[in-house]
Design an enzyme around this catalytic site. Structure first.
Site, mmCIF file in Angstrom:
data_model
loop_
_atom_site.group_PDB
_atom_site.id
_atom_site.type_symbol
_atom_site.label_atom_id
_atom_site.label_comp_id
_atom_site.label_asym_id
_atom_site.label_seq_id
_atom_site.Cartn_x
_atom_site.Cartn_y
_atom_site.Cartn_z
ATOM 1 C CB SER A 19 -0.951 -0.055 1.204
ATOM 2 O OG SER A 19 -1.852 1.024 1.197
ATOM 3 C CG HIS A 46 -4.240 -1.251 -0.533
ATOM 4 N ND1 HIS A 46 -4.055 -1.212 0.827
ATOM 5 C CD2 HIS A 46 -4.594 -2.528 -0.823
ATOM 6 C CE1 HIS A 46 -4.290 -2.411 1.344
ATOM 7 N NE2 HIS A 46 -4.597 -3.227 0.346
ATOM 8 C CG ASP A 139 -5.071 -6.230 2.523
ATOM 9 O OD1 ASP A 139 -5.446 -7.388 2.799
ATOM 10 O OD2 ASP A 139 -5.162 -5.739 1.386
#
EC number: 3.1.1.61
Length: 199
Positions: A19, A46, A139
């Site tokens: 991310s 992301h 995540d």
């Protein structure tokens, strides 16, 4: 930085997730991979859902390997870098084939790193390496655990080298990965695996 033994099985896929701060890490890792690298690379970052991704354009010019955005139901080809498109989960189905899904976001994210890692673990087992990079949420931690349980190799970017430490720290709180390395050492690991005939 922790290092364990290299994987014993030949890797057919390397799943990479990240991310915030992960594009910089990928900019070190992906251009280092030589032409002829065997394993497919499946990448979930992301991204903003509302606009097209520029990742393929960015990395296509910098990589020796072919780079493309994943398409639903396409076969996974060795030595190819696949990026998940914005707002779709990327999964690996039997074949192996890629699959795109608009199921609900996981960890507030679609694509979700956990979704990729868990599905890839089911398909590849010990022939998979999962690499978790810089990021600002948790995540990927659960997905790394699934990869480890399936016999795959796990690598986490060292938190002190990540611009966003939350994602690596969440993974380290849940599992003990095989490797904890900065991006340059991740790149060196993958090139070593290639030289050893393991990727």
């Amino acid at each position: 930085m922790r290092q364990a033994a290299l994987p014993r099985a030949r890797l057919d896929a390397i799943a990479i997730g990240g991310s915030a701060g992960s594009i910089e890490a990928l900019g070190v890792v992906l251009p280092a991979l030589p032409a002829g690298f065997h394993a497919a690379l499946l990448v979930v970052l992301h991204l903003p859902r509302e606009r097209p991704s520029l990742l393929c354009n960015i990395f296509r010019q910098r990589c020796a390997l072919p780079v493309r955005e994943a398409q639903d139901k396409e076969p996974v080809e060795p030595g190819t870098v696949y990026f998940a498109p914005p707002d779709y989960h990327l999964l690996v189905d039997s074949g192996p084939r890629l699959s795109l899904s608009v199921d609900a976001p996981l960890n507030f994210s679609r694509p979700s790193i956990d979704v990729l890692f868990e599905s890839a673990a089911d398909e590849y087992g010990p022939r998979l390496m999962a690499v978790l990079l810089s990021g600002a949420n948790s995540d990927g931690a659960r997905g790394l655990r699934a990869v480890q349980a399936a016999g795959g190799a796990t690598v986490v970017q060292s938190p002190d080298s990540a611009s966003s430490m939350a994602m690596p720290q969440a993974a380290l709180a849940l599992i003990q990965p095989d490797q904890v390395l900065p991006p340059a050492r991740i790149a060196a690991l993958l090139t070593t695996l290639h030289k050893e005939g393991l990727s």
